[in-house]
Design an enzyme around this catalytic site. Structure first.
Site, mmCIF file in Angstrom:
data_model
loop_
_atom_site.group_PDB
_atom_site.id
_atom_site.type_symbol
_atom_site.label_atom_id
_atom_site.label_comp_id
_atom_site.label_asym_id
_atom_site.label_seq_id
_atom_site.Cartn_x
_atom_site.Cartn_y
_atom_site.Cartn_z
ATOM 1 C CE1 TYR A 85 5.093 35.080 -5.158
ATOM 2 C CE2 TYR A 85 3.585 34.523 -6.933
ATOM 3 C CZ TYR A 85 4.251 34.175 -5.778
ATOM 4 O OH TYR A 85 4.080 32.908 -5.253
ATOM 5 C CB ILE A 123 4.782 28.319 -6.373
ATOM 6 C CG1 ILE A 123 4.131 28.884 -7.626
ATOM 7 C CG2 ILE A 123 3.945 28.648 -5.134
ATOM 8 C CD1 ILE A 123 3.700 30.332 -7.520
ATOM 9 C CB VAL A 135 8.992 32.614 -5.175
ATOM 10 C CG1 VAL A 135 8.538 34.030 -4.836
ATOM 11 C CG2 VAL A 135 9.795 32.612 -6.469
ATOM 12 C CD GLU A 136 4.476 32.611 -1.761
ATOM 13 O OE1 GLU A 136 4.630 33.097 -0.623
ATOM 14 O OE2 GLU A 136 3.820 33.186 -2.648
ATOM 15 C CB THR A 137 8.659 28.884 2.231
ATOM 16 O OG1 THR A 137 8.561 27.698 1.420
ATOM 17 C CG2 THR A 137 7.274 29.432 2.495
#
Length: 326
Positions: A314, A123, A126-128
């Site tokens: 996602y 997570i 993928v996010e940052t």
């Protein structure tokens, strides 16, 4: 009487004024919705009017934010295109480095919340990119722009602006300095303001739930979010499926939340490549990969991942990256 020279000048000015495109003001000091927002924060939450007014006056409308929200990757790319962005050798390598660096924290989060370390890390990856890219927009500008100048979801983002001011008051943050995504998401795990207030936790015991600068709090907060949304420890996320020639294509990609049993899906022509109980709830998915059409069965934990971002692309990227990290 005006001289002929003066008249020419006035006419020129009029032409410029009426031919120039209408441009919205860059700030919100006189925006009617902004004024209503200030009133609400004062009457419902006890903020000082001058304080809120100063913040709103300083919020800047950003056209780039409005442009970005109109073309999210989840709605413009195929699964094959989307996968290439997030499931890469570089992101996998960085993820393994992140997991090694924070091994003790990840193990504690997995023990306390039941969410695998590789899923938590995926997570954040993928996010940052594991905290490398947490966003360049001021959250104040993002939420004001989308709240006051994006009618399609203005109500939602105005509510998030309200949550943001409550958040910074609770955490004693400077509301003018926090940066995030174009949609106002913050920190390692990109929590929006309401999620920050409800699911971010102080995982290192220093008295502050800081997911912006503190990876320990971020890890605990992502795990807490998943547990709160029903993550089932030890259960699978998704399985590939085979379909019959006469399978019911209409039931694919209907809902993110599982609505059919595995037995019902099998009767419609969807057979899991792994044996699962007939009463197991699942959703049928049809994805356009680089090598052709892929069929998948999304289970409860797949649905939980979509509570983070309401997109099957996602969730699939998170799942597949987590498998690489495992």
């Amino acid at each position: 009487m005006f001289s002929s020279k003066t008249l020419v000048t006035l006419l020129a000015l009029l032409v410029v004024c009426f031919s120039a495109p209408f441009v919205l003001a860059s700030d919100y000091s006189n925006h009617p919705q902004a004024k209503a927002f200030v009133d609400k924060m004062v009457t419902e939450h006890g903020f000082k009017r001058a304080y809120v007014q100063q913040l709103i006056n300083g919020a800047v409308r950003k056209q780039s934010i409005l442009d970005a929200i109109s073309r999210p990757a989840e709605k413009t790319k195929t699964w094959g295109q989307y996968r290439k962005i997030f499931v890469t050798k570089t992101r996998t390598r960085q993820g393994k480095e992140f997991m090694q660096k924070h091994a003790k924290t990840l193990a504690r989060a997995e023990r306390d919340f039941g969410v695998p370390a590789e899923v938590i890390s995926s997570i954040i990856g993928v996010e940052t990119r594991y905290g490398r890219n947490t966003g360049s927009y001021r959250v104040l500008d993002s939420l004001a722009t989308l709240g006051f100048d994006y009618p399609k979801r203005g109500k939602f983002f105005t509510r998030e602006l309200e949550e943001y001011l409550l958040l910074v008051r609770e955490q004693k943050f400077d509301p003018t300095q926090i940066k995030g995504s174009y949609a106002g998401a913050m920190g390692y795990g990109q929590f929006i303001s309401s999620s920050y207030r409800h699911y971010a936790i102080d995982f290192d015991g220093d008295g502050v739930a800081d997911i912006i600068n503190n990876p320990v709090d971020a890890i605990g907060s992502v795990a807490n979010y998943f547990k709160a949304h029903g993550w089932q420890p030890g259960e699978p996320v998704t399985y590939t499926a085979m379909v019959t020639a006469d399978h019911n294509a209409d039931i694919a990609n209907q809902k993110l939340k599982p609505k059919f049993t595995a037995a019902e899906l099998e009767a419609e022509g969807y057979q899991s490549t792994v044996v699962i109980e007939g009463e197991q709830m699942a959703t049928a998915m049809r994805l356009e990969g680089d090598d052709g059409i892929e069929h998948w069965l999304g289970l409860k934990n797949f649905y939980v991942i979509t509570r983070y971002n309401h997109s099957k692309l996602y969730a699939m990227a998170v799942y597949q990256l987590s498998e690489e990290l495992k």
